[in-house]
Motif scaffolding. Structure first.
Motif, PDB file in Angstrom:
ATOM      1  N   TRP A 119    -117.397   3.158  46.857  1.00 51.40           N
ATOM      2  CA  TRP A 119    -117.684   3.674  45.518  1.00 51.40           C
ATOM      3  C   TRP A 119    -119.164   3.979  45.331  1.00 51.40           C
ATOM      4  O   TRP A 119    -119.502   5.006  44.755  1.00 51.40           O
ATOM      5  CB  TRP A 119    -117.185   2.660  44.495  1.00 51.40           C
ATOM      6  CG  TRP A 119    -115.791   2.247  44.847  1.00 51.40           C
ATOM      7  CD1 TRP A 119    -114.670   3.047  44.865  1.00 51.40           C
ATOM      8  CD2 TRP A 119    -115.373   0.973  45.334  1.00 51.40           C
ATOM      9  NE1 TRP A 119    -113.581   2.347  45.315  1.00 51.40           N
ATOM     10  CE2 TRP A 119    -113.964   1.062  45.610  1.00 51.40           C
ATOM     11  CE3 TRP A 119    -116.009  -0.248  45.558  1.00 51.40           C
ATOM     12  CZ2 TRP A 119    -113.225  -0.011  46.096  1.00 51.40           C
ATOM     13  CZ3 TRP A 119    -115.272  -1.327  46.040  1.00 51.40           C
ATOM     14  CH2 TRP A 119    -113.903  -1.199  46.311  1.00 51.40           C
ATOM     15  N   SER A 124    -120.081   7.079  47.331  1.00 47.30           N
ATOM     16  CA  SER A 124    -119.416   8.315  46.912  1.00 47.30           C
ATOM     17  C   SER A 124    -120.033   8.917  45.660  1.00 47.30           C
ATOM     18  O   SER A 124    -119.676  10.036  45.280  1.00 47.30           O
ATOM     19  CB  SER A 124    -117.927   8.055  46.654  1.00 47.30           C
ATOM     20  OG  SER A 124    -117.272   7.628  47.833  1.00 47.30           O
ATOM     21  N   SER A 125    -120.928   8.168  45.015  1.00 48.41           N
ATOM     22  CA  SER A 125    -121.501   8.644  43.754  1.00 48.41           C
ATOM     23  C   SER A 125    -122.930   8.144  43.596  1.00 48.41           C
ATOM     24  O   SER A 125    -123.170   6.940  43.614  1.00 48.41           O
ATOM     25  CB  SER A 125    -120.650   8.168  42.572  1.00 48.41           C
ATOM     26  OG  SER A 125    -121.311   8.357  41.340  1.00 48.41           O
ATOM     27  N   VAL A 180    -123.125   5.952  40.426  1.00 50.95           N
ATOM     28  CA  VAL A 180    -122.588   4.606  40.628  1.00 50.95           C
ATOM     29  C   VAL A 180    -123.542   3.789  41.487  1.00 50.95           C
ATOM     30  O   VAL A 180    -123.744   2.600  41.238  1.00 50.95           O
ATOM     31  CB  VAL A 180    -121.191   4.668  41.279  1.00 50.95           C
ATOM     32  CG1 VAL A 180    -120.712   3.284  41.660  1.00 50.95           C
ATOM     33  CG2 VAL A 180    -120.198   5.326  40.327  1.00 50.95           C
ATOM     34  N   TYR A 229    -116.734  -0.514  41.552  1.00 51.81           N
ATOM     35  CA  TYR A 229    -115.365   0.029  41.567  1.00 51.81           C
ATOM     36  C   TYR A 229    -114.954   0.523  40.174  1.00 51.81           C
ATOM     37  O   TYR A 229    -114.425   1.633  40.014  1.00 51.81           O
ATOM     38  CB  TYR A 229    -114.388  -1.040  42.057  1.00 51.81           C
ATOM     39  CG  TYR A 229    -112.934  -0.666  41.884  1.00 51.81           C
ATOM     40  CD1 TYR A 229    -112.334   0.257  42.726  1.00 51.81           C
ATOM     41  CD2 TYR A 229    -112.172  -1.247  40.856  1.00 51.81           C
ATOM     42  CE1 TYR A 229    -110.996   0.608  42.557  1.00 51.81           C
ATOM     43  CE2 TYR A 229    -110.845  -0.903  40.695  1.00 51.81           C
ATOM     44  CZ  TYR A 229    -110.260   0.026  41.541  1.00 51.81           C
ATOM     45  OH  TYR A 229    -108.944   0.369  41.368  1.00 51.81           O
ATOM     46  N   TRP A 245    -116.891   1.361  37.629  1.00 53.10           N
ATOM     47  CA  TRP A 245    -117.699   2.504  37.209  1.00 53.10           C
ATOM     48  C   TRP A 245    -117.256   3.780  37.922  1.00 53.10           C
ATOM     49  O   TRP A 245    -117.255   4.855  37.327  1.00 53.10           O
ATOM     50  CB  TRP A 245    -119.178   2.222  37.467  1.00 53.10           C
ATOM     51  CG  TRP A 245    -119.751   1.224  36.505  1.00 53.10           C
ATOM     52  CD1 TRP A 245    -119.371   1.018  35.219  1.00 53.10           C
ATOM     53  CD2 TRP A 245    -120.807   0.297  36.770  1.00 53.10           C
ATOM     54  NE1 TRP A 245    -120.122   0.022  34.644  1.00 53.10           N
ATOM     55  CE2 TRP A 245    -121.013  -0.445  35.572  1.00 53.10           C
ATOM     56  CE3 TRP A 245    -121.595  -0.001  37.871  1.00 53.10           C
ATOM     57  CZ2 TRP A 245    -121.983  -1.440  35.465  1.00 53.10           C
ATOM     58  CZ3 TRP A 245    -122.572  -0.987  37.779  1.00 53.10           C
ATOM     59  CH2 TRP A 245    -122.760  -1.702  36.586  1.00 53.10           C
ATOM     60  N   TYR A 246    -116.878   3.653  39.192  1.00 57.21           N
ATOM     61  CA  TYR A 246    -116.424   4.825  39.937  1.00 57.21           C
ATOM     62  C   TYR A 246    -115.101   5.337  39.347  1.00 57.21           C
ATOM     63  O   TYR A 246    -114.907   6.534  39.170  1.00 57.21           O
ATOM     64  CB  TYR A 246    -116.260   4.500  41.423  1.00 57.21           C
ATOM     65  CG  TYR A 246    -115.808   5.683  42.236  1.00 57.21           C
ATOM     66  CD1 TYR A 246    -116.705   6.682  42.583  1.00 57.21           C
ATOM     67  CD2 TYR A 246    -114.476   5.787  42.647  1.00 57.21           C
ATOM     68  CE1 TYR A 246    -116.289   7.780  43.321  1.00 57.21           C
ATOM     69  CE2 TYR A 246    -114.049   6.878  43.387  1.00 57.21           C
ATOM     70  CZ  TYR A 246    -114.963   7.882  43.723  1.00 57.21           C
ATOM     71  OH  TYR A 246    -114.542   8.962  44.467  1.00 57.21           O
ATOM     72  N   ARG A 247    -114.188   4.401  39.055  1.00 63.20           N
ATOM     73  CA  ARG A 247    -112.907   4.783  38.461  1.00 63.20           C
ATOM     74  C   ARG A 247    -113.138   5.473  37.117  1.00 63.20           C
ATOM     75  O   ARG A 247    -112.481   6.485  36.817  1.00 63.20           O
ATOM     76  CB  ARG A 247    -112.025   3.547  38.290  1.00 63.20           C
ATOM     77  CG  ARG A 247    -111.463   2.977  39.574  1.00 63.20           C
ATOM     78  CD  ARG A 247    -110.410   3.893  40.178  1.00 63.20           C
ATOM     79  NE  ARG A 247    -109.306   4.121  39.259  1.00 63.20           N
ATOM     80  CZ  ARG A 247    -108.243   3.329  39.142  1.00 63.20           C
ATOM     81  NH1 ARG A 247    -108.151   2.240  39.922  1.00 63.20           N
ATOM     82  NH2 ARG A 247    -107.277   3.610  38.312  1.00 63.20           N
ATOM     83  N   GLU A 306    -115.783   7.087  36.173  1.00 57.65           N
ATOM     84  CA  GLU A 306    -116.394   8.387  36.442  1.00 57.65           C
ATOM     85  C   GLU A 306    -115.354   9.417  36.863  1.00 57.65           C
ATOM     86  O   GLU A 306    -115.405  10.567  36.438  1.00 57.65           O
ATOM     87  CB  GLU A 306    -117.448   8.232  37.551  1.00 57.65           C
ATOM     88  CG  GLU A 306    -118.227   9.487  37.859  1.00 57.65           C
ATOM     89  CD  GLU A 306    -119.247   9.265  38.963  1.00 57.65           C
ATOM     90  OE1 GLU A 306    -118.853   9.310  40.152  1.00 57.65           O
ATOM     91  OE2 GLU A 306    -120.422   9.020  38.649  1.00 57.65           O
ATOM     92  N   GLN A 307    -114.380   8.983  37.688  1.00 50.47           N
ATOM     93  CA  GLN A 307    -113.346   9.903  38.140  1.00 50.47           C
ATOM     94  C   GLN A 307    -112.415  10.312  36.989  1.00 50.47           C
ATOM     95  O   GLN A 307    -111.939  11.453  36.945  1.00 50.47           O
ATOM     96  CB  GLN A 307    -112.535   9.234  39.263  1.00 50.47           C
ATOM     97  CG  GLN A 307    -113.328   9.014  40.538  1.00 50.47           C
ATOM     98  CD  GLN A 307    -113.945  10.279  41.058  1.00 50.47           C
ATOM     99  OE1 GLN A 307    -113.237  11.251  41.373  1.00 50.47           O
ATOM    100  NE2 GLN A 307    -115.266  10.329  41.151  1.00 50.47           N
ATOM    101  N   ARG A 308    -112.169   9.404  36.069  1.00 52.47           N
ATOM    102  CA  ARG A 308    -111.311   9.734  34.914  1.00 52.47           C
ATOM    103  C   ARG A 308    -111.977  10.783  34.029  1.00 52.47           C
ATOM    104  O   ARG A 308    -111.309  11.674  33.495  1.00 52.47           O
ATOM    105  CB  ARG A 308    -110.997   8.481  34.111  1.00 52.47           C
ATOM    106  CG  ARG A 308    -109.959   7.572  34.779  1.00 52.47           C
ATOM    107  CD  ARG A 308    -109.405   6.580  33.783  1.00 52.47           C
ATOM    108  NE  ARG A 308    -110.409   5.641  33.326  1.00 52.47           N
ATOM    109  CZ  ARG A 308    -110.666   4.479  33.912  1.00 52.47           C
ATOM    110  NH1 ARG A 308    -109.980   4.115  35.002  1.00 52.47           N
ATOM    111  NH2 ARG A 308    -111.581   3.674  33.444  1.00 52.47           N
ATOM    112  N   CYS A 326    -114.109  13.011  35.083  1.00 53.79           N
ATOM    113  CA  CYS A 326    -114.106  14.288  35.798  1.00 53.79           C
ATOM    114  C   CYS A 326    -112.714  14.913  35.799  1.00 53.79           C
ATOM    115  O   CYS A 326    -112.558  16.105  35.900  1.00 53.79           O
ATOM    116  CB  CYS A 326    -114.565  14.066  37.236  1.00 53.79           C
ATOM    117  SG  CYS A 326    -116.296  13.539  37.351  1.00 53.79           S
TER     118      CYS A 326
END
Length: 217
Positions: free
Chosen positions: A149, A152-153, A156, A207, A209-211, A213-215, A217
């Motif tokens: 995570w 990947s960002s 993040v 994890y 924060w990444y989730r 962020e993906q929501r 996007c």
């Protein structure tokens, strides 16, 4: 060719000092020297040549830290936190020099040093420093909180390392306090438990924060 900084030269000098120190006193060392200290205070002895391994670890780590950015896909980011990266190496080399000094002192004059207290203190101070510089780390594959995570960002990564820096700093402070408790289990408990918790919390937050962020996007 990239110019080698004075800080890097200082790191290399510190990395060599443990080997020099062992070479200077080697003939004076007894055949068997203390190599392991248990939580119950029991000391295990081994052949004195093993001290070369302890001293040589500094050189090995210095070489590793110098070359690993060259193999990192994010190698260009190291320029953005080069001062912190060199500083971490410098503090780590001081730590290894101190460990070598402890082994030599206990070999020549057993019982002189409270090994558990000093090791906990030195490790805790190292963690305090790491916590202080961790927010300055930029995305890379070798330093910091590295997981799917954070790698990947960028957002993040930055957010995780700001929080992790505070948690590691606090863990180190607790370890420093614990080092002066006259009980080895308590000492290592106050060092390792907060450090483990800081790592777990930082990973869990990255994890989440990444989730999030993906929501978005």
């Amino acid at each position: 060719m990239k110019k080698i900084s004075k800080g890097q030269v200082a790191v290399w000098i510190l990395a060599i000092l443990p080997v020099v120190l062992v070479a200077v006193v080697y003939q004076r060392l007894p055949a068997q020297i203390p190599i392991h200290w248990g939580l119950n205070g029991q000391v295990e002895y081994g052949d004195k040549w093993k001290l070369w391994i302890v001293a040589g670890m500094s050189l090995l780590m210095a070489v590793m830290f110098y070359f690993q950015p060259k193999f990192d896909p994010k190698r260009n980011n190291y320029e953005k936190f080069s001062v912190s990266y060199i500083g971490f190496q410098f503090i780590l080399m001081l730590f290894m020099l101190a460990l070598t000094g402890i082994c030599i002192t206990e070999a020549l004059r057993p019982g002189t040093v409270d090994v558990a207290m000093l090791v906990c203190l030195f490790v805790s101070l190292l963690v305090v420093y790491i916590g202080n510089v961790m927010p300055k780390f930029r995305m890379n594959w070798f330093c910091g909180i590295k997981n799917p995570w954070t790698l990947s960002s960028e957002a993040v990564w930055r957010r995780t390392h700001r929080v992790a820096g505070r948690l590691y700093f606090a863990s180190g402070v607790l370890g420093v306090i614990g080092a002066f408790i006259p009980n080895n289990i308590a000492r290592f408990g106050l060092l390792l438990a907060p450090l483990l918790m800081a790592s777990l919390v930082s990973t869990a937050l990255s994890y989440l924060w990444y989730r999030a962020e993906q929501r978005v996007c």
